[in-house]
Design a protein around this motif. Structure first.
Motif, short mmCIF file in Angstrom:
data_model
loop_
_atom_site.label_atom_id
_atom_site.label_comp_id
_atom_site.label_asym_id
_atom_site.label_seq_id
_atom_site.Cartn_x
_atom_site.Cartn_y
_atom_site.Cartn_z
N LEU A 28 4.17 47.35 -1.72
CA LEU A 28 3.35 48.01 -0.70
C LEU A 28 2.02 48.46 -1.28
CD1 LEU A 28 6.16 50.08 1.02
CD2 LEU A 28 4.80 48.31 2.14
N ALA A 29 2.06 49.03 -2.48
CA ALA A 29 0.83 49.48 -3.13
C ALA A 29 -0.09 48.30 -3.41
CB ALA A 29 1.17 50.21 -4.43
N ASP A 30 0.47 47.18 -3.83
CA ASP A 30 -0.34 46.00 -4.13
C ASP A 30 -0.96 45.41 -2.87
OD1 ASP A 30 0.24 46.26 -6.81
OD2 ASP A 30 1.82 44.73 -6.82
N GLN A 31 -0.35 45.69 -1.72
CA GLN A 31 -0.88 45.21 -0.44
C GLN A 31 -1.94 46.16 0.14
OE1 GLN A 31 2.68 44.82 1.93
NE2 GLN A 31 3.54 43.28 0.55
N GLY A 32 -2.26 47.22 -0.58
CA GLY A 32 -3.27 48.16 -0.13
C GLY A 32 -2.74 49.37 0.61
N GLU A 33 -1.41 49.47 0.70
CA GLU A 33 -0.81 50.64 1.33
C GLU A 33 -0.83 51.82 0.34
OE1 GLU A 33 0.48 51.11 4.49
OE2 GLU A 33 -0.47 49.18 4.90
N LYS A 34 -0.62 53.00 0.88
CA LYS A 34 -0.49 54.21 0.07
C LYS A 34 0.87 54.84 0.34
CE LYS A 34 -4.24 56.80 -0.24
NZ LYS A 34 -5.43 57.59 0.20
N PRO A 35 1.93 54.27 -0.23
CA PRO A 35 3.27 54.83 0.00
C PRO A 35 3.37 56.23 -0.57
CG PRO A 35 3.33 53.21 -1.77
CD PRO A 35 1.95 53.15 -1.18
N VAL A 36 4.14 57.07 0.12
CA VAL A 36 4.30 58.47 -0.30
C VAL A 36 5.78 58.78 -0.47
CG1 VAL A 36 2.14 59.18 0.77
CG2 VAL A 36 4.25 59.32 2.09
N LEU A 37 6.07 59.76 -1.30
CA LEU A 37 7.45 60.09 -1.66
C LEU A 37 7.69 61.59 -1.51
CD1 LEU A 37 10.22 59.40 -3.03
CD2 LEU A 37 9.07 59.72 -5.23
N LEU A 38 8.78 61.92 -0.83
CA LEU A 38 9.26 63.30 -0.74
C LEU A 38 10.61 63.38 -1.43
CD1 LEU A 38 8.96 66.21 0.40
CD2 LEU A 38 10.28 65.41 2.38
N LEU A 39 10.74 64.31 -2.37
CA LEU A 39 12.01 64.54 -3.07
C LEU A 39 12.51 65.94 -2.73
CD1 LEU A 39 11.07 63.06 -6.54
CD2 LEU A 39 12.45 61.99 -4.76
N ALA A 40 13.77 66.03 -2.35
CA ALA A 40 14.32 67.32 -1.95
C ALA A 40 14.53 68.26 -3.13
CB ALA A 40 15.64 67.12 -1.21
N THR A 41 14.79 67.70 -4.32
CA THR A 41 15.01 68.50 -5.52
C THR A 41 14.14 67.98 -6.65
OG1 THR A 41 16.71 67.23 -6.73
CG2 THR A 41 17.46 68.50 -4.82
N LYS A 42 14.12 68.73 -7.74
CA LYS A 42 13.44 68.26 -8.95
C LYS A 42 14.44 67.71 -9.97
CE LYS A 42 9.45 71.30 -8.44
NZ LYS A 42 8.56 72.31 -9.07
N GLY A 43 15.70 67.56 -9.55
CA GLY A 43 16.69 67.00 -10.45
C GLY A 43 17.12 67.93 -11.56
N ASP A 44 17.09 69.23 -11.29
CA ASP A 44 17.33 70.22 -12.35
C ASP A 44 18.78 70.28 -12.83
OD1 ASP A 44 16.98 71.54 -9.52
OD2 ASP A 44 18.50 72.74 -10.54
N ALA A 45 19.70 69.68 -12.06
CA ALA A 45 21.11 69.67 -12.48
C ALA A 45 21.55 68.29 -12.95
CB ALA A 45 22.01 70.14 -11.35
N GLY A 46 20.58 67.42 -13.22
CA GLY A 46 20.90 66.07 -13.67
C GLY A 46 21.55 66.05 -15.04
N LYS A 47 22.12 64.91 -15.38
CA LYS A 47 22.69 64.74 -16.71
C LYS A 47 21.59 64.95 -17.75
CE LYS A 47 26.84 63.12 -15.45
NZ LYS A 47 28.11 63.78 -15.74
N LYS A 48 21.92 65.65 -18.82
CA LYS A 48 20.94 65.94 -19.87
C LYS A 48 21.23 65.07 -21.07
CE LYS A 48 20.70 70.65 -18.10
NZ LYS A 48 20.96 72.09 -18.35
N ASN A 49 20.37 64.07 -21.30
CA ASN A 49 20.57 63.10 -22.37
C ASN A 49 19.56 63.30 -23.48
OD1 ASN A 49 20.87 60.61 -19.77
ND2 ASN A 49 22.45 61.98 -20.52
N GLY A 50 19.90 62.84 -24.68
CA GLY A 50 18.96 62.79 -25.79
C GLY A 50 18.30 64.11 -26.07
N HIS A 51 16.94 64.07 -26.15
CA HIS A 51 16.21 65.27 -26.52
C HIS A 51 16.31 66.37 -25.48
CE1 HIS A 51 13.39 63.29 -23.82
NE2 HIS A 51 12.73 64.42 -23.74
N ALA A 52 16.77 66.03 -24.26
CA ALA A 52 16.89 67.02 -23.19
C ALA A 52 18.28 67.62 -23.11
CB ALA A 52 16.51 66.38 -21.85
#
Length: 234
Positions: A28-52
């Motif tokens: 879509l971006a390559d076609q000249g569109e401006k796709p937008v994204l809404l996320l309900a969370t910031k992923g603060d309870a996600g799996k914590k891997n490696g340095h995180a």
């Protein structure tokens, strides 16, 4: 011609956008569109891997927001907004206010097309189910008059119900872009590799990004095949 904000993606966590629709977004971006994204969370309870691994939830949220910025740059997403609701607890958020937040995002950009999870969340994740319900409620409430189409990412449940994809994207030609966007979500790399492998090549069983057309201008489950999410817009 000034690119327009026609298409929006409404998901639960950073990395959902790349898992489900990274190549579609880039196309879509390559076609000249401006796709937008809404996320309900910031992923603060996600799996914590490696340095995180030892990060607090607050530190992980900040890290995942930065990771999302890097993935957005790769995918061509000029807009990413986070509602900041608690990760893992979306089904506890008061619904009417939640729907209003989603509707406000849709109306802010005058979206004509919305993508989200199916009713089963794709994998029965409670957060995925919750954001699907909120996006669907906002689109069909009459409060978002610009929206003409609502797509759900395909799931086994949808297939069992007899629904087929209206839109399918072969990710192989753009696999390098999708892989780079996935790598940007580095704190989640173990979960990513469990799903996609080591990202060195496009796995056959994850090759297609597929979407069912759930709703179009008041009609549920129209039977059609499309080449683009922009087909038949008025």
């Amino acid at each position: 011609m000034e690119p327009s904000y026609n298409v929006g993606f409404i998901y639960a966590h950073p990395d959902d956008e790349t898992f489900l629709s990274g190549c579609l977004i880039r196309q879509l971006a390559d076609q000249g569109e401006k796709p937008v994204l809404l996320l309900a969370t910031k992923g603060d309870a996600g799996k914590k891997n490696g340095h995180a691994a030892h990060f607090t939830n607050e530190a992980l949220a900040a890290l995942r927001e930065r990771e999302m910025e890097r993935a957005a740059a790769i995918l061509g997403l000029p807009v990413v907004e986070h509602l900041g609701h608690p990760d893992g607890k979306l089904n506890q958020v008061e619904e009417s206010g939640f729907v209003e937040q989603v509707a406000a995002f849709i109306n802010k950009y005058g979206l004509k097309v919305v993508f989200s999870f199916p009713e089963d969340g794709g994998n029965f994740h409670p957060d995925h189910i919750a954001i699907s319900r909120m996006a669907t409620a906002a689109v069909t409430s009459g409060k978002c008059p610009t929206v003409q189409k609502l797509y759900y990412s395909m799931s086994d449940t949808l297939r069992q119900q007899g629904h087929i994809p209206a839109l399918s994207i072969d990710t192989k030609p753009q696999w390098d872009i999708k892989a780079e966007a996935l790598k940007a979500h580095a704190s989640q790399i173990l979960a990513i590799e469990r799903y996609f492998g080591d990202l060195s090549s496009c796995p056959d069983n994850r090759r297609t990004e597929s979407f069912a057309l759930a709703w179009e201008r008041g009609v549920w489950w129209p039977h059609k095949q499309e080449l683009s999410a922009l087909d038949d817009l008025q």
